[in-house]
Design a protein around this motif. Structure first.
Motif, PDB file in Angstrom:
ATOM      1  N   ALA A   1       0.333 -60.296  50.269  1.00 26.88           N
ATOM      2  CA  ALA A   1       0.525 -61.012  51.528  1.00 26.88           C
ATOM      3  C   ALA A   1       0.161 -62.488  51.341  1.00 26.88           C
ATOM      4  N   ALA A   2       0.396 -63.275  52.392  1.00 25.00           N
ATOM      5  CA  ALA A   2       0.064 -64.701  52.340  1.00 25.00           C
ATOM      6  C   ALA A   2      -1.441 -64.884  52.260  1.00 25.00           C
ATOM      7  N   PRO A   3      -1.910 -65.969  51.671  1.00 23.09           N
ATOM      8  CA  PRO A   3      -3.352 -66.237  51.616  1.00 23.09           C
ATOM      9  C   PRO A   3      -3.976 -66.196  53.007  1.00 23.09           C
ATOM     10  N   GLY A   4      -5.182 -65.635  53.082  1.00 22.87           N
ATOM     11  CA  GLY A   4      -5.878 -65.533  54.358  1.00 22.87           C
ATOM     12  C   GLY A   4      -5.665 -64.211  55.059  1.00 22.87           C
ATOM     13  N   ALA A   5      -4.735 -63.385  54.571  1.00 20.01           N
ATOM     14  CA  ALA A   5      -4.501 -62.080  55.192  1.00 20.01           C
ATOM     15  C   ALA A   5      -5.736 -61.197  55.037  1.00 20.01           C
ATOM     16  N   VAL A   6      -5.973 -60.337  56.024  1.00 21.36           N
ATOM     17  CA  VAL A   6      -7.129 -59.444  55.955  1.00 21.36           C
ATOM     18  C   VAL A   6      -7.033 -58.550  54.726  1.00 21.36           C
ATOM     19  N   ARG A   7      -5.850 -58.053  54.465  1.00 17.07           N
ATOM     20  CA  ARG A   7      -5.640 -57.249  53.259  1.00 17.07           C
ATOM     21  C   ARG A   7      -4.579 -57.956  52.432  1.00 17.07           C
ATOM     22  N   ARG A   8      -5.007 -58.659  51.419  1.00 16.94           N
ATOM     23  CA  ARG A   8      -4.092 -59.521  50.660  1.00 16.94           C
ATOM     24  C   ARG A   8      -3.113 -58.710  49.819  1.00 16.94           C
ATOM     25  N   CYS A   9      -3.577 -57.623  49.202  1.00 21.29           N
ATOM     26  CA  CYS A   9      -2.745 -56.862  48.267  1.00 21.29           C
ATOM     27  C   CYS A   9      -2.629 -55.406  48.699  1.00 21.29           C
ATOM     28  N   VAL A  10      -1.419 -54.872  48.589  1.00 21.83           N
ATOM     29  CA  VAL A  10      -1.166 -53.461  48.905  1.00 21.83           C
ATOM     30  C   VAL A  10      -0.510 -52.818  47.690  1.00 21.83           C
ATOM     31  N   PRO A  11      -1.190 -51.859  47.021  1.00 16.35           N
ATOM     32  CA  PRO A  11      -0.584 -51.204  45.862  1.00 16.35           C
ATOM     33  C   PRO A  11       0.547 -50.284  46.293  1.00 16.35           C
ATOM     34  N   LEU A  12       1.661 -50.331  45.543  1.00 14.70           N
ATOM     35  CA  LEU A  12       2.826 -49.507  45.855  1.00 14.70           C
ATOM     36  C   LEU A  12       2.987 -48.338  44.898  1.00 14.70           C
ATOM     37  N   ALA A  13       2.749 -48.560  43.605  1.00 19.25           N
ATOM     38  CA  ALA A  13       2.926 -47.493  42.614  1.00 19.25           C
ATOM     39  C   ALA A  13       2.301 -47.923  41.301  1.00 19.25           C
ATOM     40  N   SER A  14       1.862 -46.940  40.522  1.00 16.42           N
ATOM     41  CA  SER A  14       1.324 -47.200  39.184  1.00 16.42           C
ATOM     42  C   SER A  14       1.781 -46.106  38.235  1.00 16.42           C
ATOM     43  N   THR A  15       2.118 -46.497  37.015  1.00 16.28           N
ATOM     44  CA  THR A  15       2.490 -45.535  35.976  1.00 16.28           C
ATOM     45  C   THR A  15       1.910 -46.023  34.649  1.00 16.28           C
ATOM     46  N   GLY A  16       1.933 -45.145  33.672  1.00 16.10           N
ATOM     47  CA  GLY A  16       1.427 -45.538  32.363  1.00 16.10           C
ATOM     48  C   GLY A  16       1.908 -44.617  31.271  1.00 16.10           C
ATOM     49  N   VAL A  17       1.664 -45.053  30.030  1.00 20.41           N
ATOM     50  CA  VAL A  17       2.028 -44.255  28.867  1.00 20.41           C
ATOM     51  C   VAL A  17       1.018 -44.560  27.761  1.00 20.41           C
ATOM     52  N   GLY A  18       0.660 -43.542  26.995  1.00 18.63           N
ATOM     53  CA  GLY A  18      -0.347 -43.691  25.954  1.00 18.63           C
ATOM     54  C   GLY A  18       0.188 -44.330  24.690  1.00 18.63           C
ATOM     55  N   ILE A  19       0.818 -45.481  24.840  1.00 18.95           N
ATOM     56  CA  ILE A  19       1.378 -46.231  23.708  1.00 18.95           C
ATOM     57  C   ILE A  19       1.053 -47.697  23.930  1.00 18.95           C
ATOM     58  N   ALA A  20       0.476 -48.340  22.913  1.00 20.34           N
ATOM     59  CA  ALA A  20       0.167 -49.770  23.033  1.00 20.34           C
ATOM     60  C   ALA A  20      -0.191 -50.305  21.654  1.00 20.34           C
ATOM     61  N   GLY A  21      -1.111 -51.267  21.615  1.00 22.79           N
ATOM     62  CA  GLY A  21      -1.396 -51.980  20.377  1.00 22.79           C
ATOM     63  C   GLY A  21      -1.810 -51.094  19.217  1.00 22.79           C
ATOM     64  N   ASP A  22      -2.656 -50.100  19.470  1.00 24.48           N
ATOM     65  CA  ASP A  22      -3.085 -49.226  18.377  1.00 24.48           C
ATOM     66  C   ASP A  22      -1.916 -48.449  17.785  1.00 24.48           C
ATOM     67  N   ARG A  23      -0.980 -48.053  18.636  1.00 24.45           N
ATOM     68  CA  ARG A  23       0.197 -47.331  18.133  1.00 24.45           C
ATOM     69  C   ARG A  23       1.040 -48.251  17.246  1.00 24.45           C
ATOM     70  N   PHE A  24       1.164 -49.495  17.624  1.00 23.48           N
ATOM     71  CA  PHE A  24       1.915 -50.439  16.796  1.00 23.48           C
ATOM     72  C   PHE A  24       1.214 -50.630  15.450  1.00 23.48           C
ATOM     73  N   ASP A  25      -0.122 -50.646  15.463  1.00 22.35           N
ATOM     74  CA  ASP A  25      -0.868 -50.709  14.203  1.00 22.35           C
ATOM     75  C   ASP A  25      -0.559 -49.508  13.330  1.00 22.35           C
ATOM     76  N   GLN A  26      -0.504 -48.336  13.949  1.00 18.55           N
ATOM     77  CA  GLN A  26      -0.218 -47.112  13.196  1.00 18.55           C
ATOM     78  C   GLN A  26       1.141 -47.181  12.527  1.00 18.55           C
ATOM     79  N   ARG A  27       2.110 -47.781  13.207  1.00 17.49           N
ATOM     80  CA  ARG A  27       3.459 -47.885  12.616  1.00 17.49           C
ATOM     81  C   ARG A  27       3.410 -48.747  11.349  1.00 17.49           C
TER      82      ARG A  27
END
Length: 433
Positions: free
Chosen positions: A207-233
């Motif tokens: 929302a605009a600055p000054g709003a009582v609730r500035r941020c509203v989460p809509l969705a979150s996802t993830g996967v167990g792949i990142a930097g360490d996996r690239f190191d493994q490759r």
């Protein structure tokens, strides 16, 4: 409607590679805790431990953490045990304890020791820390069939002495809150957090600055792949062939392929650090006697016995960083009887991680679907975490959203900063994981 006063709070980003702490300042912002001392690296505290035997130490073992652990290890690598990336086993039912100088240590033991040293190296800044602590956690934990409830119990035990009121928030939501502080108008933002063990996404409406609730989460996802996996490759392509991967051994008159378990352990830093124990080394020596290429297994034994895990993965990290800025880079490693000097093309590295990028993009698509937001309706995309600097990852987002909508910055600190801001909110229930 006026906002309620901010509550004193800490944000703790306990990462696979680095740990960062921020404290809400009571005025709508948060400051990063800067560590002090000769080995300090600013606000970034390496998620690493070094152990050595000492009668006056904890349970007969002395230890250090963070960049000080690296310094201790480099002084005497053969007389110490170096452990990092242990966050990757937080949700693993297969991990019960690590044996350090014949002493069993659970995940929560390692975590508590890390946090105790972190507090000490903060130079008094965390001695009177607030009761409320907001801790980041991945949307999806690393590892095969991760148990989130098990990880929660382990985190609770690890944090028992760190804070009396502990809340958990998805890591990309912390980064989203930090990024929202930069915005001067309403927006729908997508945060992509590329950590060491996991890649996580969050969609947030700001929302605009000054709003009582500035941020509203809509969705979150993830996967167990990142930097360490690239190191493994990289390790799988450049190192494991020299250690016997794909080789054979004799057993009861038959010639069989060498089991892949040992090579999987070498390619996973969190497991490689635990291979230097009597049982594993005896198994490797028996395998060496029966192997058709015993010299290759001998190189693996030397790599483990001579504690070459840190220099090996340090060389891998240097290669990754170099390939983020150049089309070709030199991979150079020598230790434990293994010597590698190879020119690596960025195109080769991108080919090695191509399947991983497909799964990362699938997790991105899932976030958009769950949030009910089309890619064209995303106003800004914030990329954070060390692997967000990899050109192939940046190209994925440029292609999907356009370079003009992409923002970066605070790759290692934005999560902790945002977690502290969330902790300062009177009601953090909407953010709780």
């Amino acid at each position: 409607m006026s906002r309620e006063p901010a509550i004193p709070a800490l944000g703790l980003d306990f990462g696979t590679t680095n740990t960062v702490v921020a404290q809400a300042d009571g005025a709508g912002d948060a400051r990063l805790i800067e560590f002090t001392g000769a080995e300090a690296t600013g606000a970034v505290f390496r998620s690493a431990l070094c152990f050595w035997e000492d009668e006056q130490g904890w349970n007969g073992i002395a230890h250090e953490a963070g960049p000080w652990a690296i310094a201790e290890y480099l002084q005497s690598p053969l007389d110490s045990r170096f452990v990092q990336s242990f966050k990757t086993v937080a949700a693993s039912p297969l991990f019960e304890r690590a044996t350090i100088f014949n002493r069993p240590m659970r995940f929560e033991d390692l975590g508590r020791l890390l946090l105790q040293k972190l507090v000490r190296h903060a130079g008094g800044q965390l001695d009177d820390r607030p009761h409320r602590v907001v801790v980041g956690r991945p949307v999806e934990y690393a590892g095969a069939r991760p148990d989130a409830a098990l990880a929660r119990r382990r985190y609770d035990a690890m944090l028992r002495e760190f804070g009396t009121e502990v809340h958990y928030v998805y890591e990309p939501l912390g980064a989203a809150h930090s990024f929202a502080a930069r915005l001067s108008e309403p927006a729908t933002i997508l945060v992509a957090d590329f950590g060491g063990g996991t890649t996580d996404f969050s969609l947030v409406r700001v929302a605009a600055p000054g709003a009582v609730r500035r941020c509203v989460p809509l969705a979150s996802t993830g996967v167990g792949i990142a930097g360490d996996r690239f190191d493994q490759r990289i390790v799988s392509q450049l190192v494991l062939p020299l250690l016997g991967k794909g080789g054979e051994y004799r057993s009861f008159g038959k010639v069989l392929e060498i089991p892949g378990g040992y090579f999987n352990d070498v390619a996973d830093w969190s497991r490689l650090a635990m291979m230097r124990n009597r049982k594993t080394l005896e198994e490797l020596r028996r395998l060496q006697r029966d192997a058709l290429d015993p010299d290759a297994i001998g190189r693996m034994i030397a790599l483990v016995e001579e504690e070459q895990g840190f220099p090996l993965y340090d060389a891998v990290g240097r290669l990754k960083r170099a390939l983020s800025g150049a089309e070709h880079a030199e991979f150079a490693f020598e230790g434990g009887g293994v010597r590698i000097a190879a020119d690596v093309a960025r195109a080769d590295f991108e080919r090695w991680i191509a399947d991983d990028l497909v799964r990362i993009e699938a997790a991105l698509d899932a976030a958009l679907v769950r949030g009910g937001v089309e890619a064209g309706a995303v106003d800004r995309v914030f990329l954070t975490g060390g692997s967000s600097l990899i050109p192939a990852i940046r190209a994925l987002f440029d292609r999907r959203f356009g370079a003009e909508r992409i923002a970066t910055g605070g790759e290692l600190t934005s999560i902790a900063h945002g977690l502290a801001l969330i902790g300062a909110e009177p009601d953090i229930t909407p953010w709780a994981a």
